[in-house]
Motif scaffolding. Structure first.
Motif, short mmCIF file in Angstrom:
data_model
loop_
_atom_site.label_atom_id
_atom_site.label_comp_id
_atom_site.label_asym_id
_atom_site.label_seq_id
_atom_site.Cartn_x
_atom_site.Cartn_y
_atom_site.Cartn_z
N TRP A 1 -28.96 17.04 11.30
CA TRP A 1 -29.52 18.34 10.36
C TRP A 1 -29.19 19.45 10.86
O TRP A 1 -29.32 20.71 9.34
N HIS A 2 -28.97 19.86 12.14
CA HIS A 2 -28.48 21.34 11.58
C HIS A 2 -27.27 21.87 10.97
O HIS A 2 -27.30 22.96 10.79
N VAL B 1 -33.70 21.54 2.08
CA VAL B 1 -33.96 20.61 3.34
C VAL B 1 -34.53 21.97 4.05
O VAL B 1 -34.35 23.04 3.59
N PRO B 2 -35.56 21.82 5.24
CA PRO B 2 -36.64 23.21 5.31
C PRO B 2 -35.54 23.31 6.97
O PRO B 2 -33.97 22.64 7.38
N GLU C 1 -35.00 15.05 14.05
CA GLU C 1 -35.20 15.94 13.01
C GLU C 1 -34.03 15.41 11.52
O GLU C 1 -34.04 16.45 10.69
N TRP C 2 -33.63 14.18 11.69
CA TRP C 2 -32.64 14.10 10.59
C TRP C 2 -33.81 13.96 8.99
O TRP C 2 -33.75 13.34 7.81
N PHE C 3 -35.52 13.15 9.70
CA PHE C 3 -36.02 13.48 8.68
C PHE C 3 -36.50 14.43 8.25
O PHE C 3 -37.08 14.54 6.63
N LEU C 4 -36.38 15.53 8.74
CA LEU C 4 -36.52 17.02 7.96
C LEU C 4 -35.59 16.88 6.83
O LEU C 4 -35.78 17.31 5.94
N VAL C 5 -34.46 16.14 6.49
CA VAL C 5 -33.58 16.10 5.58
C VAL C 5 -34.28 15.31 4.16
O VAL C 5 -33.82 15.92 2.77
N TRP C 6 -35.05 14.43 4.71
CA TRP C 6 -35.59 13.88 3.43
C TRP C 6 -36.75 13.83 3.24
O TRP C 6 -37.27 14.23 1.83
N PHE C 7 -37.45 15.45 3.96
CA PHE C 7 -38.37 16.14 3.62
C PHE C 7 -37.99 17.10 2.20
O PHE C 7 -38.63 17.04 1.40
N ILE D 1 -44.09 20.39 2.55
CA ILE D 1 -43.14 19.62 1.63
C ILE D 1 -43.27 19.94 -0.08
O ILE D 1 -42.40 20.10 -0.80
N ALA D 2 -44.90 19.99 -0.35
CA ALA D 2 -45.18 21.10 -1.47
C ALA D 2 -45.43 22.24 -1.62
O ALA D 2 -46.44 22.54 -2.66
N TYR D 3 -44.70 22.66 -0.56
CA TYR D 3 -45.54 24.45 -0.37
C TYR D 3 -44.13 24.99 -0.95
O TYR D 3 -43.19 24.98 0.41
N TYR D 4 -44.25 25.65 -1.59
CA TYR D 4 -42.89 26.19 -2.26
C TYR D 4 -42.88 28.15 -1.72
O TYR D 4 -41.95 28.92 -2.76
N ASP D 5 -43.60 28.61 -1.48
CA ASP D 5 -43.55 30.18 -1.12
C ASP D 5 -42.42 30.56 -0.20
O ASP D 5 -42.01 29.85 0.68
N LEU D 6 -42.37 30.91 -0.79
CA LEU D 6 -41.25 32.16 0.43
C LEU D 6 -40.72 32.53 1.64
O LEU D 6 -40.12 32.25 2.71
N SER D 7 -41.73 32.19 2.11
CA SER D 7 -43.02 31.96 4.11
C SER D 7 -42.63 31.02 4.05
O SER D 7 -41.92 30.23 5.63
N ASN D 8 -42.08 29.79 3.70
CA ASN D 8 -41.52 28.42 3.94
C ASN D 8 -39.68 28.06 3.72
O ASN D 8 -39.22 28.06 2.70
N PRO D 9 -39.50 29.16 4.81
CA PRO D 9 -37.85 28.97 4.41
C PRO D 9 -36.90 27.84 4.41
O PRO D 9 -36.86 26.04 5.01
#
Length: 264
Positions: free
Chosen positions: A51-52, A70-71, A166-172, A222-230
């Motif tokens: 993920w890193h 990817v978050p 951590e790889w779950f985050l890639v799928w997120f 996952i469904a939040y696209y605000d700029l505070s969600n890097p």
């Protein structure tokens, strides 16, 4: 240089890159373009990506543009965050012994919960990808790190579990991209007659995913696209754009090559 009205800019190799929404400088991976190669299939298995490796913006590619979603932070650690709360910690490691009491190996207790989330994510992404004809090459799944297997070393199992978590985050990120694609009508996309019940929800529920699971996804980062969600972001060449790179759905995550930003 005068201060910017918005965003950040930086000069690399004599070229200016500007992001209207960035709040901090970011290391851009100019050479890591997936346009001609698959970043999820390195030549050597010892170089399996993690993920890193997907935190920084890289040049846009039509089938790998979703990586920009990817978050950049492990939001599964947030409280009251189903269905991701099962990832908030690594499951208990249990030992297995032979009749003589000698330890033969170690496994994760409760790994089946991770397997269920693993499968649900895969089914959700694949269903949306096929329904909306989304051009994306998918990564390997978290289970490929081997968190369901037995290991002779407890430390080896713990490392595999951490990498898989951590790889779950890639799928997120992949699922987030699919949702963004489905919400905005564009070429090759379908619209839904009712704005009250998003079409993508129907697609997932028809696939067999539980309505409460879909609810949790809709109310998650996952469904939040605000700029505070890097997120990782991407690099867009305005002068020589790759197909799809100028889609406004990517704009919030973009660093634009060769653009002169507004200044105060």
């Amino acid at each position: 240089m005068p201060p910017l009205l918005h965003g950040r800019d930086q000069v690399l190799e004599g070229v200016r890159y500007y992001s209207p929404n960035a709040t901090r400088d970011t290391k851009l991976k100019l050479q890591d373009s997936p346009r001609d190669n698959n970043p999820f299939h390195p030549e050597s298995t010892s170089l399996r990506p993690t993920w890193h490796d997907f935190h920084a913006p890289r040049p846009w590619s039509f089938t790998f543009g979703w990586i920009s979603f990817v978050p950049n932070y492990a939001f599964y650690t947030l409280p009251n965050n189903p269905p991701f709360d099962i990832l908030s910690r690594i499951p208990t490691i249990v030992s297995h012994t032979d009749p003589q009491g000698e330890v033969k190996g170690y496994t994760l207790q409760g790994a089946c919960e991770w397997e269920t989330l693993d499968q649900d994510l895969y089914e959700a992404v694949l269903a949306l990808k096929l329904y909306y004809n989304i051009p994306m090459t998918l990564p390997f799944r978290p289970c490929s790190f081997g968190y369901t297997l037995m290991y002779r070393s407890k430390s080896s199992l713990k490392l595999k579990a951490q990498l898989a978590r951590e790889w779950f985050l890639v799928w997120f990120g992949a699922l987030s991209y699919c949702l963004a694609w489905s919400k905005t009508p564009s070429d090759g996309m379908h619209t839904h007659e009712s704005a009250k019940y998003p079409e993508w929800r129907t697609v997932l529920e028809r696939k067999g995913l539980r309505p409460d699971w879909v609810d949790d996804i809709e109310n998650s980062p996952i469904a939040y696209y605000d700029l505070s969600n890097p997120r990782a972001g991407t690099i867009v060449d305005i002068l020589d754009p790759v197909p799809g790179s100028t889609d406004h759905r990517m704009a919030r995550n973009g660093w634009y090559r060769g653009v002169v930003p507004l200044v105060a």
